[in-house]
Motif scaffolding. Structure first.
Motif, PDB file in Angstrom:
ATOM      1  N   ASN A  85      25.454  60.850   0.940  1.00  0.00           N
ATOM      2  CA  ASN A  85      25.703  62.217   0.486  1.00  0.00           C
ATOM      3  C   ASN A  85      27.167  62.394   0.068  1.00  0.00           C
ATOM      4  N   ALA A  98      22.837  66.234  -4.351  1.00  0.00           N
ATOM      5  CA  ALA A  98      23.242  65.074  -3.549  1.00  0.00           C
ATOM      6  C   ALA A  98      22.518  65.039  -2.209  1.00  0.00           C
ATOM      7  N   PHE A  99      22.336  66.212  -1.602  1.00  0.00           N
ATOM      8  CA  PHE A  99      21.715  66.234  -0.275  1.00  0.00           C
ATOM      9  C   PHE A  99      20.270  65.720  -0.295  1.00  0.00           C
ATOM     10  N   ALA A 102      20.310  61.957  -0.955  1.00  0.00           N
ATOM     11  CA  ALA A 102      20.752  61.153   0.179  1.00  0.00           C
ATOM     12  C   ALA A 102      19.573  60.824   1.092  1.00  0.00           C
ATOM     13  N   TRP A 235      18.786  63.046   6.217  1.00  0.00           N
ATOM     14  CA  TRP A 235      19.241  64.439   6.104  1.00  0.00           C
ATOM     15  C   TRP A 235      19.964  64.878   7.376  1.00  0.00           C
ATOM     16  N   THR A 238      23.473  63.469   7.369  1.00  0.00           N
ATOM     17  CA  THR A 238      24.377  64.245   6.510  1.00  0.00           C
ATOM     18  C   THR A 238      24.899  65.479   7.240  1.00  0.00           C
TER      19      THR A 238
END
Length: 361
Positions: A85, A98-99, A102, A235, A238
């Motif tokens: 991320n 991006a999230f 990732a 996730w 991140t």
């Protein structure tokens, strides 16, 4: 525990079994939305930590609790999601792109790693995933130009449609972001359980021989489970990076992997609720120990290994006396009240027999 035979599959097909359950979850969601108005920023930060651990627990629960594949290397996938991320945002992608990417990239990496790893079973699979967690530490150091090595990196500022979100200066905004991610992951998990793929996961967990006889492709199902599990875990990684404010090769260590496994065992394997119950224990137990230690012997006295020892003791007690975890205990209490005065102690007797084909797994 003995279970009554099903007379209807409506409870499995519906997202919420009945209106009462829907009302309870709606009330919990309303409480979560209103929580920043009731608590100060410190406690909002602690609740945010609980939600992040719950998302990570959902990721591991999908693999271990739902599919029956033990993993002690999920800290590596937390790291992959976190670094991916940050690198994508530094490359110019907005957070809202991006999230999700990732998580998807982490899931793809997890699926590729699963192809050789899931040929193993039981303790051998656990050892292989431990090796993965240890290797991740060295790989982060070797990829210094992208990861920052031992110096680490700082997460980029979150900007969503012009709205800036920062963990330390804007804890309430960050809390709402984590809450939305938690809701999405929980609904995804719940809908997956209702789908044929989720039922295939449960079939593999209960008996690979029986699952094969029913037409389930064991290897393909395990790879899918590993990939989806790693996606959710990415996730969570991140969000952990943003919550910590800075991260390096030591942030996502083997201890995190072990803590994750302990968390879902204490919460209750194979249930969404178990991930949340376990997250509450993991997030608040250190604070409770700190308060208790300060009250008893003073806050300035350090006791090395106190948290680890207490976590280990709790895990041993749950394995011996309540293998179904906190959620399993709640189910027993609820069933006892529902059947009162006809409930009997033998209803909850542990099953100690196994299929012959599964004894050597």
């Amino acid at each position: 525990m003995r279970i009554l035979f099903k007379t209807s599959y409506n409870d499995d097909i519906r997202l919420f079994p009945d209106r009462w359950t829907l009302a309870v979850y709606a009330a919990l969601l309303a409480l979560a939305v209103l929580l920043p108005m009731l608590l100060d920023e410190f406690y909002i930060g602690e609740v945010t930590n609980v939600l992040i651990w719950a998302v990570a627990g959902l990721g591991l629960m999908l693999l271990t609790g739902q599919t029956g594949q033990v993993s002690l290397g999920h800290a590596a996938f937390l790291a992959i999601g976190c670094y991916t991320n940050t690198i994508l945002i530094e490359a110019g992608l907005p957070f809202i792109v991006a999230f999700p990417l990732a998580g998807v990239i982490t899931g793809i990496v997890g699926g590729i790693i699963a192809i050789p790893a899931l040929r193993l079973h039981g303790i051998y699979l656990a050892i292989a995933t431990i090796a993965l967690s240890i290797l991740a530490d060295d790989i982060i150091v070797l990829l210094d130009p992208w990861t920052g090595g031992v110096s680490g990196k700082f997460p980029a500022v979150i900007t969503i449609f012009g709205l800036e979100i920062e963990r330390w200066t804007m804890p309430v905004r960050f809390y709402y972001l984590v809450l939305v991610v938690t809701m999405i992951c929980t609904l995804f998990y719940r809908n997956l359980l209702r789908a044929p793929l989720g039922r295939a996961f449960a079939a593999v967990r209960d008996s690979e021989v029986s699952a094969t006889a029913m037409g389930v492709h064991i290897a393909r199902t395990k790879v899918k489970a590993f990939g989806l599990s790693c996606m959710i875990t990415g996730w969570a990684g991140t969000l952990m990076g943003y919550y910590a404010g800075a991260f390096n090769n030591e942030t996502f260590s083997l201890v995190i992997s072990i803590t994750l496994l302990m968390m879902i065992v204490i919460g209750g394997l194979g249930s969404i609720h178990g991930a949340f119950f376990g997250a509450v224990v993991v997030a608040f137990l250190p604070q409770a120990l700190s308060i208790a230690k300060g009250a008893m012997i003073g806050g300035s006295v350090a006791i090395p290994g106190l948290e680890t020892g207490v976590f280990g003791l709790i895990l041993i007690l749950f394995i011996l006396f309540e293998p179904m975890g906190l959620y399993g205990r709640w189910l027993k209490i609820r069933t006892w009240f529902e059947l009162f005065p006809f409930a009997r102690k033998d209803m909850f007797r542990r099953q100690k027999s196994y299929l012959k084909t599964e004894r050597l797994r």
